[in-house]
Design an enzyme around this catalytic site. Sequence first.
Site, PDB file in Angstrom:
ATOM      1  N   ASN A 153     -87.278 -43.691-116.155  1.00 43.16           N
ATOM      2  CA  ASN A 153     -88.197 -44.504-116.967  1.00 43.16           C
ATOM      3  C   ASN A 153     -88.736 -45.740-116.245  1.00 43.16           C
ATOM      4  O   ASN A 153     -89.853 -46.144-116.488  1.00 43.16           O
ATOM      5  CB  ASN A 153     -87.548 -44.872-118.307  1.00 43.16           C
ATOM      6  CG  ASN A 153     -86.254 -45.612-118.140  1.00 43.16           C
ATOM      7  OD1 ASN A 153     -85.667 -45.641-117.054  1.00 43.16           O
ATOM      8  ND2 ASN A 153     -85.799 -46.235-119.203  1.00 43.16           N
ATOM      9  N   GLU A 250     -75.084 -48.140-116.338  1.00 42.35           N
ATOM     10  CA  GLU A 250     -76.124 -48.575-117.285  1.00 42.35           C
ATOM     11  C   GLU A 250     -76.559 -47.331-118.038  1.00 42.35           C
ATOM     12  O   GLU A 250     -77.337 -46.533-117.525  1.00 42.35           O
ATOM     13  CB  GLU A 250     -77.308 -49.171-116.521  1.00 42.35           C
ATOM     14  CG  GLU A 250     -77.030 -50.512-115.889  1.00 42.35           C
ATOM     15  CD  GLU A 250     -76.783 -51.612-116.899  1.00 42.35           C
ATOM     16  OE1 GLU A 250     -77.045 -51.411-118.100  1.00 42.35           O
ATOM     17  OE2 GLU A 250     -76.291 -52.669-116.489  1.00 42.35           O
ATOM     18  N   CYS A 284     -84.022 -47.709-122.544  1.00 43.77           N
ATOM     19  CA  CYS A 284     -82.621 -47.538-122.941  1.00 43.77           C
ATOM     20  C   CYS A 284     -82.193 -48.501-124.044  1.00 43.77           C
ATOM     21  O   CYS A 284     -81.403 -48.159-124.915  1.00 43.77           O
ATOM     22  CB  CYS A 284     -81.727 -47.720-121.738  1.00 43.77           C
ATOM     23  SG  CYS A 284     -82.078 -49.248-120.858  1.00 43.77           S
ATOM     24  N   GLU A 458     -75.967 -55.735-114.817  1.00 48.52           N
ATOM     25  CA  GLU A 458     -76.969 -55.890-113.774  1.00 48.52           C
ATOM     26  C   GLU A 458     -77.636 -57.247-113.962  1.00 48.52           C
ATOM     27  O   GLU A 458     -77.512 -57.887-115.007  1.00 48.52           O
ATOM     28  CB  GLU A 458     -78.000 -54.762-113.861  1.00 48.52           C
ATOM     29  CG  GLU A 458     -77.360 -53.414-113.546  1.00 48.52           C
ATOM     30  CD  GLU A 458     -78.344 -52.330-113.152  1.00 48.52           C
ATOM     31  OE1 GLU A 458     -79.172 -51.956-113.998  1.00 48.52           O
ATOM     32  OE2 GLU A 458     -78.266 -51.847-112.007  1.00 48.52           O
TER      33      GLU A 458
HETATM   34  P1  NDP Z   1     -79.625 -38.571-116.691  1.00 51.72           P
HETATM   35  O1  NDP Z   1     -78.291 -39.022-117.098  1.00 51.72           O
HETATM   36  O2  NDP Z   1     -80.042 -37.177-116.962  1.00 51.72           O
HETATM   37  O3  NDP Z   1     -79.803 -38.773-115.113  1.00 51.72           O
HETATM   38  C1  NDP Z   1     -79.617 -40.024-114.479  1.00 51.72           C
HETATM   39  C2  NDP Z   1     -79.511 -39.811-112.975  1.00 51.72           C
HETATM   40  O4  NDP Z   1     -78.245 -39.218-112.663  1.00 51.72           O
HETATM   41  C3  NDP Z   1     -80.571 -38.865-112.406  1.00 51.72           C
HETATM   42  O5  NDP Z   1     -80.957 -39.323-111.133  1.00 51.72           O
HETATM   43  C4  NDP Z   1     -79.812 -37.574-112.342  1.00 51.72           C
HETATM   44  O6  NDP Z   1     -80.377 -36.674-111.438  1.00 51.72           O
HETATM   45  C5  NDP Z   1     -78.445 -38.041-111.887  1.00 51.72           C
HETATM   46  N1  NDP Z   1     -77.348 -37.123-112.172  1.00 51.72           N
HETATM   47  C6  NDP Z   1     -77.290 -36.134-113.104  1.00 51.72           C
HETATM   48  N2  NDP Z   1     -76.068 -35.519-113.071  1.00 51.72           N
HETATM   49  C7  NDP Z   1     -75.343 -36.145-112.109  1.00 51.72           C
HETATM   50  C8  NDP Z   1     -74.006 -36.001-111.616  1.00 51.72           C
HETATM   51  N3  NDP Z   1     -73.167 -35.090-112.103  1.00 51.72           N
HETATM   52  N4  NDP Z   1     -73.597 -36.834-110.633  1.00 51.72           N
HETATM   53  C9  NDP Z   1     -74.430 -37.779-110.142  1.00 51.72           C
HETATM   54  N5  NDP Z   1     -75.705 -37.964-110.557  1.00 51.72           N
HETATM   55  C10 NDP Z   1     -76.153 -37.166-111.534  1.00 51.72           C
HETATM   56  O7  NDP Z   1     -80.646 -39.609-117.327  1.00 51.72           O
HETATM   57  P2  NDP Z   1     -82.236 -39.560-117.357  1.00 51.72           P
HETATM   58  O8  NDP Z   1     -82.781 -39.584-115.967  1.00 51.72           O
HETATM   59  O9  NDP Z   1     -82.649 -38.479-118.286  1.00 51.72           O
HETATM   60  O10 NDP Z   1     -82.557 -40.986-118.008  1.00 51.72           O
HETATM   61  C11 NDP Z   1     -82.481 -41.230-119.366  1.00 51.72           C
HETATM   62  C12 NDP Z   1     -81.163 -41.898-119.723  1.00 51.72           C
HETATM   63  O11 NDP Z   1     -80.984 -43.070-118.959  1.00 51.72           O
HETATM   64  C13 NDP Z   1     -81.108 -42.332-121.175  1.00 51.72           C
HETATM   65  O12 NDP Z   1     -79.870 -42.034-121.741  1.00 51.72           O
HETATM   66  C14 NDP Z   1     -81.275 -43.836-121.077  1.00 51.72           C
HETATM   67  O13 NDP Z   1     -80.738 -44.527-122.159  1.00 51.72           O
HETATM   68  C15 NDP Z   1     -80.591 -44.137-119.806  1.00 51.72           C
HETATM   69  N6  NDP Z   1     -81.080 -45.410-119.275  1.00 51.72           N
HETATM   70  C16 NDP Z   1     -80.241 -46.501-119.298  1.00 51.72           C
HETATM   71  C17 NDP Z   1     -80.687 -47.732-118.870  1.00 51.72           C
HETATM   72  C18 NDP Z   1     -79.785 -48.923-118.857  1.00 51.72           C
HETATM   73  O14 NDP Z   1     -80.060 -49.857-118.117  1.00 51.72           O
HETATM   74  N7  NDP Z   1     -78.728 -48.979-119.630  1.00 51.72           N
HETATM   75  C19 NDP Z   1     -82.077 -47.924-118.419  1.00 51.72           C
HETATM   76  C20 NDP Z   1     -82.833 -46.710-118.398  1.00 51.72           C
HETATM   77  C21 NDP Z   1     -82.345 -45.501-118.838  1.00 51.72           C
HETATM   78  P3  NDP Z   1     -81.422 -35.598-112.006  1.00 51.72           P
HETATM   79  O15 NDP Z   1     -82.425 -36.372-112.792  1.00 51.72           O
HETATM   80  O16 NDP Z   1     -81.983 -35.014-110.795  1.00 51.72           O
HETATM   81  O17 NDP Z   1     -80.623 -34.659-112.860  1.00 51.72           O
END
Ligand code: NDP
Length: 484
Positions: A153, A250, A284, A458
């Site tokens: 995002n 996060e 998020c 963060e």
């Molecule tokens: P995901 O949890 O699907 O993915 C996050 C990242 O982790 C991606 O780069 C993903 O790769 C990677 N990933 C997935 N599986 C693994 C694993 N087993 N080991 C290591 N890395 C892995 O989240 P989204 O990208 O769909 O983002 C949305 C989510 O992020 C929402 O829940 C949102 O709330 C949260 N978010 C939190 C924020 C905060 O600051 N608290 C800010 C922004 C978002 P890949 O995409 O290639 O699968």
Amino acid sequence: MKFQPKASHFINGEYVEDTNGAPIDVIYPATGEVIARLHSATPEIVNQALNSAKSAQAKWEAMSGTERGRVLRRAADIMRERNYDLSVLETHDTGKPLQETLVADATSGADALEYFGGLAASLTGEHIPLGGGDFVYTIREALGVCVGIGAWNYPTQIACWKGAPALACGNTMVFKPSETTPLSALQVAEILIEAGAPKGVYNVVQGYGDVGASLVTDPRVAKVSLTGSVPTGRKVYAAAADGMKHVTMELGGKSPMIVFDDADVENAVSGAILGNFYSSGQVCSNGTRVFVQKGIKEQFLARLSERLATAKIGDPLDEEVNFGPMVSENQMNIALGYIEKGRAEGARLVYGGERIDGDGFYMQPTVFADVTDDMTIAREEIFGPVMSVLDFDTEEEVMARANDTEFGLAAGVFTNDLTRAHRIVAGFEAGTCYINTYNLAPVEAPFGGSKMSGVGRENSKLAINHFSEMKTVYVSMNDVEAPY
Ligand code: NDP
């Protein structure tokens, strides 16, 4: 292709390609057009990136904080100079309107580089005097190689929110963006080199979850900072625990926003719009459970609908447009699925609710009223433009209901009663709270979640503690007394 980078990865100061990795098509969410094709990192690429970060680390840490800070601040300046081009790129990667990316992405990344660049020279330990002349001093040391894993995002911001404090403390980083938005982190890496960062200090590898997983478990890695969903966070935290690595998590949220009868309704509606529909709801910390006290419920809903009708939905490159497509077809379908659930479970649809026809991944900003606590749309993170409005009578009741969630990322209250506002935030089980506003995240303030929404913080000076550790040195000025 319009936004094809020189290569998929950025390692040791250079673009690197390995076409043996699985292809990653980058899709412009407004049209569905493929704008770049990258490749996921092979194990060889992951290995190169970690070696590069590992060999650059000691030299980077040995530089003075002033020198490291200068690099980060120069990078911030370059990012600001290129804000327009970086924003156009971010808009293509994410679909977010240019009106937003111009003020919220490269600019907030630059803020982080500038802020942590400014702190770098003042990162110290302390002197602790003890009795009899003995004393302890502490040395603040870098952790080593840090891995950053990002969500889709805010790709530029996340690359900088993790990279800036890590580098300020003398760590090096391997950053893996979400495969949905892989482009802007490469720009961050390039800019850091241009700003004078030694090769290998900030590396980017592309890939799906398996690449992230291989980074997390590698023994060369000292710390993992993830922005992502709770299920991914759980896996990454567990994998990191095996190697006793430091973590920052996060994660997601289902945050409450409470609007009391005495609130300024216009401000509360503004807060609810910002906290539900900015970035098409893909934020998020969004306050997606909007508790409105019964006395102003109908007024609140009427103003909300009137104002949503003035949202400009359309081509995100048009600077007048303020509501763009969802990041991907998949994410749009997830959000539309929740809308179906909301309808099926008896919530009252008061605005939107439909996909918007066309090639892009557009859907309407959507508001449900009469939502009850047990409905799926009130319990699960949707990560799309779907607001749930819930009624309440008393402060005591709403406090308990607001906290009745596994998440604890953010929470907000709108009221003109000063003491009530502070009483409410004291009771919130959430890491980031707002009084009479919502969703601001300046780099000077800690940001992060409680409960299932995360671990660590963060931004702010606190981030320094999550990217460094203290070495304690006991100095004796006296003879050593031994019992025998
Ligand atoms: P995901 O949890 O699907 O993915 C996050 C990242 O982790 C991606 O780069 C993903 O790769 C990677 N990933 C997935 N599986 C693994 C694993 N087993 N080991 C290591 N890395 C892995 O989240 P989204 O990208 O769909 O983002 C949305 C989510 O992020 C929402 O829940 C949102 O709330 C949260 N978010 C939190 C924020 C905060 O600051 N608290 C800010 C922004 C978002 P890949 O995409 O290639 O699968």
